[in-house]
Design an enzyme around this catalytic site. Sequence first.
Site, PDB file in Angstrom:
ATOM      1  N   ALA A  89       0.848  -1.197   0.000  1.00  0.00           N
ATOM      2  CA  ALA A  89       0.000   0.000   0.000  1.00  0.00           C
ATOM      3  C   ALA A  89       0.876   1.237   0.000  1.00  0.00           C
ATOM      4  CB  ALA A  89      -0.897   0.024   1.241  1.00  0.00           C
ATOM      5  N   ASN A 137       1.042   1.211  14.416  1.00  0.00           N
ATOM      6  CA  ASN A 137       2.177   0.332  14.742  1.00  0.00           C
ATOM      7  C   ASN A 137       3.438   1.159  14.967  1.00  0.00           C
ATOM      8  OD1 ASN A 137       1.878  -2.847  13.056  1.00  0.00           O
ATOM      9  ND2 ASN A 137       0.230  -1.550  13.766  1.00  0.00           N
ATOM     10  N   LYS A 190      -8.153   3.004   1.731  1.00  0.00           N
ATOM     11  CA  LYS A 190      -8.155   1.734   2.474  1.00  0.00           C
ATOM     12  C   LYS A 190      -9.605   1.261   2.691  1.00  0.00           C
ATOM     13  CE  LYS A 190      -5.016  -0.185   4.026  1.00  0.00           C
ATOM     14  NZ  LYS A 190      -4.110  -1.230   3.458  1.00  0.00           N
ATOM     15  N   ASN A 214      -0.024  12.513  21.196  1.00  0.00           N
ATOM     16  CA  ASN A 214       1.248  12.659  20.475  1.00  0.00           C
ATOM     17  C   ASN A 214       2.293  13.330  21.358  1.00  0.00           C
ATOM     18  OD1 ASN A 214       0.033  11.490  18.273  1.00  0.00           O
ATOM     19  ND2 ASN A 214      -0.457  13.440  17.276  1.00  0.00           N
ATOM     20  N   THR A 268      -6.695  -0.797   8.227  1.00  0.00           N
ATOM     21  CA  THR A 268      -6.348   0.170   9.269  1.00  0.00           C
ATOM     22  C   THR A 268      -7.589   0.633  10.035  1.00  0.00           C
ATOM     23  OG1 THR A 268      -5.530   2.429   9.569  1.00  0.00           O
ATOM     24  CG2 THR A 268      -6.486   1.944   7.443  1.00  0.00           C
ATOM     25  N   ASP A 269      -7.377   1.126  11.247  1.00  0.00           N
ATOM     26  CA  ASP A 269      -8.493   1.705  12.012  1.00  0.00           C
ATOM     27  C   ASP A 269      -8.920   3.053  11.439  1.00  0.00           C
ATOM     28  OD1 ASP A 269      -6.284   3.212  12.799  1.00  0.00           O
ATOM     29  OD2 ASP A 269      -6.551   2.893  14.947  1.00  0.00           O
ATOM     30  N   GLU A 270      -8.087   3.632  10.542  1.00  0.00           N
ATOM     31  CA  GLU A 270      -8.424   4.964  10.012  1.00  0.00           C
ATOM     32  C   GLU A 270      -9.692   4.946   9.164  1.00  0.00           C
ATOM     33  OE1 GLU A 270      -5.365   7.489   8.670  1.00  0.00           O
ATOM     34  OE2 GLU A 270      -3.924   6.717  10.119  1.00  0.00           O
ATOM     35  N   SER A 278       1.074   4.230   2.346  1.00  0.00           N
ATOM     36  CA  SER A 278       0.615   4.153   3.738  1.00  0.00           C
ATOM     37  C   SER A 278       0.689   5.462   4.532  1.00  0.00           C
ATOM     38  CB  SER A 278       1.432   3.088   4.478  1.00  0.00           C
ATOM     39  OG  SER A 278       2.778   3.529   4.638  1.00  0.00           O
ATOM     40  N   ARG A 326      -2.155  19.044  10.470  1.00  0.00           N
ATOM     41  CA  ARG A 326      -2.507  18.264   9.272  1.00  0.00           C
ATOM     42  C   ARG A 326      -3.968  18.567   8.917  1.00  0.00           C
ATOM     43  NH1 ARG A 326      -1.997  11.857  10.231  1.00  0.00           N
ATOM     44  NH2 ARG A 326       0.132  12.158   9.534  1.00  0.00           N
ATOM     45  N   TYR A 376      -5.898   8.731   2.177  1.00  0.00           N
ATOM     46  CA  TYR A 376      -5.362   7.402   2.537  1.00  0.00           C
ATOM     47  C   TYR A 376      -6.465   6.534   3.137  1.00  0.00           C
ATOM     48  CZ  TYR A 376      -3.281   3.876   5.600  1.00  0.00           C
ATOM     49  OH  TYR A 376      -2.995   2.693   6.256  1.00  0.00           O
TER      50      TYR A 376
END
Length: 351
Positions: A82, A189, A163, A258, A133-135, A84, A290, A159
């Site tokens: 992918a 991850n 997905k 973060n 992904t959880d996104e 990513s 972002r 992205y």
Amino acid sequence: MRILVTGGAGFIGANFVAHLLAQGAERVVVLDALTYAGNLQNLSGVQADPRYRFVKGSILHRALVEDLLESEWLDTVANLAAESHVDRSIKGPDAFIETNITGTLRMLEAARSVVDKRPATERERFRYLQVSTDEVFGTLKSDDPKFSEETPYAPNSPYAASKAGADHLVRAWHETYGLNTLISNCSNNYGPFQFPEKLIPLVIHNALAGKPLPIYGDGKQVRDWLYVGDHCSALRTILEHGAPGETYAVGGNSERTNLDVVGTICELLDKHRPRNAGSYRDQIAFVTDRPGHDRRYAIDAGKIQRDLDWSPAQNFAGGIEATVLWYLDHGDWVDNVTSGAYRDWVAEQYA
Ligand code: NAD
Ligand code: DAU
């Protein structure tokens, strides 16, 4: 297991290939296009294993995928290939649609046409795992319940949308054509071999280089961090014991802002590679946020825990220290992957 791992020269892929071989896989064939994110050095630890084969090529090349599945008589596919990185998808979405959606379509069609020619018992044994992904679930407020397999899809970045599109194709290929598919939706991850465009390796790299540690917005966004080795064990568990057609949410039960993550990295670097004076924290710099930045991700991993008896072995404190030590010990790897095109990306993104 005789498995095709696409994207096996990337971060999770390379860790997964090593994990599969260590766990006794019979054959592991890697298909990877070696984009900027793929690096054969990530696979140097398994290069001499006779059960392993590397093929340079794209998942968009359906005939190549069919040929590998047939000639190697593979019974399992894990599609990790992918584009990513969310920030890259914001700057240039086209490659994300092409690789993540069209590439998945080609993979599914290749698998379907090969598997349909096999005897019934082989067809039943075949598994196709889409590593997602959880996104795809969008974003959570601070008091929302965590994402689970029941959460509706609401992707916010190009992205995440690509997905999500791929996941829908995978579901349809199960419902319509009876392909034995599985989907995993995993949280963030971290660990060895992660490309230093992502938060954790970027911060380690910049800290050591004496550069600013860029925090988007207020830094209070939350991610649910999972050590990559635990993601690999989840993927293998899903392939071995998951029920065809099912999806599994995978997470580390390790929600951190973060700012917390960056602060922890600074503390670890202060301990293991102290600066001449002051703390690495002095390098923290708040930068423009972002666009469409998801505020919080968190995974309820109850289903995979209950049904497949999987849970993470590593906690965040142990995993992040192991990761920082790995990057301190692998300066050559970092130097290699941060040459050339990497510099152009950093110059554009953090201008
Ligand atoms: P990565 O960017 O490190 O690696 C992607 C790999 O795919 C690279 O080796 C690249 O060369 C290869 N690739 C790209 N386009 C290709 C193509 N057309 N054909 C063949 N290979 C191609 O990504 P990663 O972080 O290792 O993620 C792997 C998968 O796991 C992705 O599907 C990603 O969406 C998913 N995922 C990642 C995370 C995470 O936190 N990193 C979490 C959940 C899910
Ligand atoms: O949740 C799973 C996803 O995790 C995967 O599907 C993606 O492939 C993977 O890239 C990751 O996406 P994120 O956008 O969450 O990861 P990233 O490392 O880019 O950013 C983590 C958080 O840190 C996010 O809130 C943005 C922030 N960030 C990131 C960078 C690169 C910064 O504050 N500064 C930065 O310079």
